[in-house]
Design a protein around this motif. Structure first.
Motif, PDB file in Angstrom:
ATOM      1  N   ILE A 151       0.885  -1.179  -0.056  1.00 35.97           N
ATOM      2  CA  ILE A 151      -0.025  -0.133   0.053  1.00 35.97           C
ATOM      3  C   ILE A 151       0.622   1.199  -0.038  1.00 35.97           C
ATOM      4  CG2 ILE A 151      -1.720   1.294   1.481  1.00 35.97           C
ATOM      5  CD1 ILE A 151      -2.760  -1.214  -0.114  1.00 35.97           C
ATOM      6  N   ALA A 152       2.032   1.034   0.649  1.00 32.47           N
ATOM      7  CA  ALA A 152       2.966   2.083   0.591  1.00 32.47           C
ATOM      8  C   ALA A 152       3.518   2.541  -0.825  1.00 32.47           C
ATOM      9  CB  ALA A 152       4.321   2.114   1.281  1.00 32.47           C
ATOM     10  N   THR A 153       3.767   1.402  -1.820  1.00 28.81           N
ATOM     11  CA  THR A 153       4.222   1.806  -3.193  1.00 28.81           C
ATOM     12  C   THR A 153       2.797   2.557  -3.909  1.00 28.81           C
ATOM     13  OG1 THR A 153       3.208  -0.302  -3.938  1.00 28.81           O
ATOM     14  CG2 THR A 153       5.610   0.046  -3.090  1.00 28.81           C
ATOM     15  N   VAL A 154       1.505   2.183  -3.466  1.00 28.87           N
ATOM     16  CA  VAL A 154       0.490   2.617  -3.918  1.00 28.87           C
ATOM     17  C   VAL A 154       0.374   4.181  -3.744  1.00 28.87           C
ATOM     18  CG1 VAL A 154      -2.050   2.603  -4.312  1.00 28.87           C
ATOM     19  CG2 VAL A 154      -0.523   0.574  -4.479  1.00 28.87           C
ATOM     20  N   LEU A 155       0.282   4.319  -2.421  1.00 27.74           N
ATOM     21  CA  LEU A 155      -0.096   5.733  -1.869  1.00 27.74           C
ATOM     22  C   LEU A 155       0.952   6.850  -2.258  1.00 27.74           C
ATOM     23  CD1 LEU A 155      -0.958   5.031   1.716  1.00 27.74           C
ATOM     24  CD2 LEU A 155      -2.539   5.638  -0.355  1.00 27.74           C
ATOM     25  N   THR A 156       2.289   6.291  -2.419  1.00 28.30           N
ATOM     26  CA  THR A 156       3.543   7.124  -3.097  1.00 28.30           C
ATOM     27  C   THR A 156       3.445   7.350  -4.687  1.00 28.30           C
ATOM     28  OG1 THR A 156       4.967   5.322  -2.758  1.00 28.30           O
ATOM     29  CG2 THR A 156       4.883   6.726  -0.780  1.00 28.30           C
ATOM     30  N   GLY A 157       2.511   6.597  -5.033  1.00 23.66           N
ATOM     31  CA  GLY A 157       2.423   6.674  -6.492  1.00 23.66           C
ATOM     32  C   GLY A 157       3.487   5.867  -7.502  1.00 23.66           C
ATOM     33  N   ILE A 158       4.262   5.080  -6.580  1.00 19.25           N
ATOM     34  CA  ILE A 158       5.455   4.157  -7.232  1.00 19.25           C
ATOM     35  C   ILE A 158       4.575   3.295  -8.383  1.00 19.25           C
ATOM     36  CG2 ILE A 158       7.274   2.727  -7.060  1.00 19.25           C
ATOM     37  CD1 ILE A 158       7.756   5.359  -5.937  1.00 19.25           C
ATOM     38  N   VAL A 159       3.598   2.591  -7.912  1.00 19.31           N
ATOM     39  CA  VAL A 159       2.816   1.508  -8.786  1.00 19.31           C
ATOM     40  C   VAL A 159       1.512   1.922  -8.570  1.00 19.31           C
ATOM     41  CG1 VAL A 159       4.784  -0.040  -9.000  1.00 19.31           C
ATOM     42  CG2 VAL A 159       2.977  -0.129  -7.183  1.00 19.31           C
ATOM     43  N   PRO A 160       0.443   1.716  -9.535  1.00 14.00           N
ATOM     44  CA  PRO A 160      -0.825   1.844  -9.366  1.00 14.00           C
ATOM     45  C   PRO A 160      -1.489   0.628  -8.763  1.00 14.00           C
ATOM     46  CG  PRO A 160      -0.462   0.960 -11.564  1.00 14.00           C
ATOM     47  CD  PRO A 160       0.890   1.558 -10.929  1.00 14.00           C
ATOM     48  N   LEU A 161      -2.523   0.456  -7.979  1.00 13.30           N
ATOM     49  CA  LEU A 161      -3.022  -0.688  -7.404  1.00 13.30           C
ATOM     50  C   LEU A 161      -3.567  -1.657  -8.612  1.00 13.30           C
ATOM     51  CD1 LEU A 161      -3.949  -1.897  -4.781  1.00 13.30           C
ATOM     52  CD2 LEU A 161      -6.262  -0.875  -5.254  1.00 13.30           C
ATOM     53  N   ALA A 162      -4.035  -1.371  -9.868  1.00 11.41           N
ATOM     54  CA  ALA A 162      -4.579  -2.086 -10.606  1.00 11.41           C
ATOM     55  C   ALA A 162      -3.878  -1.994 -11.930  1.00 11.41           C
ATOM     56  CB  ALA A 162      -5.993  -2.075 -10.611  1.00 11.41           C
ATOM     57  N   PRO A 163      -4.065  -2.604 -12.859  1.00 14.30           N
ATOM     58  CA  PRO A 163      -3.497  -2.257 -14.446  1.00 14.30           C
ATOM     59  C   PRO A 163      -3.955  -1.023 -14.919  1.00 14.30           C
ATOM     60  CG  PRO A 163      -4.348  -4.672 -14.208  1.00 14.30           C
ATOM     61  CD  PRO A 163      -4.659  -3.874 -13.155  1.00 14.30           C
ATOM     62  N   SER A 164      -3.293  -0.344 -15.512  1.00  5.64           N
ATOM     63  CA  SER A 164      -3.495   1.073 -16.029  1.00  5.64           C
ATOM     64  C   SER A 164      -3.849   0.768 -17.528  1.00  5.64           C
ATOM     65  CB  SER A 164      -2.443   1.815 -16.176  1.00  5.64           C
ATOM     66  OG  SER A 164      -2.696   3.171 -16.826  1.00  5.64           O
TER      67      SER A 164
END
Length: 383
Positions: A81-94
């Protein structure tokens, strides 16, 4: 009036003690400081900010796992979740970039599911007692000498390793109790009597377990992850390929290591006819193979056949084969759905493996792995 349902009594939840909060503060505080340091520190010019910061979160997650403020699965979920909240990776495919890594990619990875299915198969070996029967059989045949007992336990571990991917489940759940029974036959316990038999057997069992872990793709939870990461670099490692590569050094090690231990750390007792008798008596007590053992034994044969030739001849992947094995055990009621959902080790392993796989995938996609490889290769070139 009752509507036919039972109401579970409410459980009082008290505030955690102060020690809990101290552990949480230290266990999370250090990794957070590490992540912040990476976030704002300069990085090699060959790397992007995204790659460097992903590496920082990865390192922080590993440190947090080591410090263990919470169980490993919980820690990795927080890292994800830290990677998601910091914008490193999205939660789901883009939709704009479908090939880019995303946080939940690991939970759909077939290799992760292979690990889960293999854990469920191992539950069948333990539940039916089939694993214990195999170990007792080998000990009863070669257990007349202490070195033979060691080889017998190693052979049993070898036979069980393709279908039991947990070193703990195989070594601790099946082999260790039998090893302990052998030691207790000669009153060998931790302490002054350990050198009679127990110390030697403990070393043999632990080392044999380490060897068999490396021999098959499904012998240890980490092996499929190695194969998956290799696949991302264009190197395909199937179950058969892994076995063919590891079988010769593995078998040699299983022959040599117990002998080396016997020579440098010998047991006081050499002849062990009582062990053969003990193992034979235990087998007699077990009686004929139960229904569950017969189904499991037949399923094991099917799995080995499909793992060895399925992907080469029939195009059936190792993961599909593992699913087939679990389905067979459920259809024939060797495993129930309750057994499946209660196998905590399988689902816990799936959680943290999926997250760490996602992080490794992201590091590879962002160029960090290529950069590290070049740095290491360059430093070793002169050697």
């Amino acid at each position: 009036m009752s509507n036919g349902t039972t109401t579970q009594p409410q459980q009082r939840v008290d505030a955690p003690p102060g020690e809990h909060w101290r552990k949480m503060a230290i266990g999370f505080g250090v990794p957070i400081l590490i992540a912040i340091a990476f976030w704002f520190s300069p990085h090699p010019e060959q790397l992007t900010d995204q790659a460097w910061r992903m590496f920082g979160i990865f390192v922080a997650t590993i440190v947090c796992i080591i410090m263990a403020p919470m169980p490993m699965g919980a820690v990795t979920i927080i890292g994800m979740i830290a990677t998601v909240l910091t914008g490193i990776v999205p939660l789901a495919p883009s939709a704009d970039n479908p090939g880019a890594p995303y946080a939940l990619v690991g939970f759909g990875n077939s290799t992760i599911w292979l690990i889960v299915m293999a854990f469920l198969l191992s539950r069948g070996f333990i539940k039916t007692g089939f694993g214990r029967r195999i170990a007792l059989f080998f000990v009863s045949k070669v257990g007349g000498h202490m070195l033979g007992v060691g080889y017998g336990l190693g052979l049993a571990d070898l036979v069980l390793s393709p279908a039991i991917p947990s070193a703990t489940a195989r070594g601790g759940g099946i082999m260790a109790p039998i090893m302990k029974s052998v030691a207790l036959t000669y009153d060998s316990e931790p302490g002054p009597t350990s050198r009679r038999a127990g110390a030697f057997l403990s070393l043999v069992v632990s080392n044999s377990n380490s060897i068999t872990c490396a021999m098959f793709l499904t012998a240890m939870a980490g092996n499929p992850l190695i194969a998956s990461l290799a696949g991302e670099l264009g190197v395909e490692i199937s179950w058969t390929t892994w076995a063919m590569g590891a079988i010769v050094p593995g078998l040699l090690a299983l022959v040599v290591v117990p002998l080396v231990i016997y020579l440098i750390y010998p047991p006081e007792l050499k002849k062990t006819p009582e062990v053969q008798t003990m193992a034979s008596d235990e087998l007699k007590k077990l009686g004929g193979m139960s229904y569950g053992e017969k189904v499991l034994g037949a399923t094991f044969v099917v799995l080995l056949l499909l793992w060895t030739v399925g992907d080469l001849v029939l195009g059936i992947s190792a993961t599909t084969t593992a699913f087939v094995g679990v389905i067979i055990l459920m259809v024939f009621q060797v495993l129930t759905w309750e057994d499946i959902i209660r196998e905590k080790a399988a689902w816990d392993t799936m959680t943290w493996f999926a997250v760490l796989y996602m992080m490794a995938t992201a590091l590879s996609a962002y160029g960090f792995i290529d950069w590290v490889s070049e740095v290491i290769a360059g430093s070793l070139g002169a050697l």
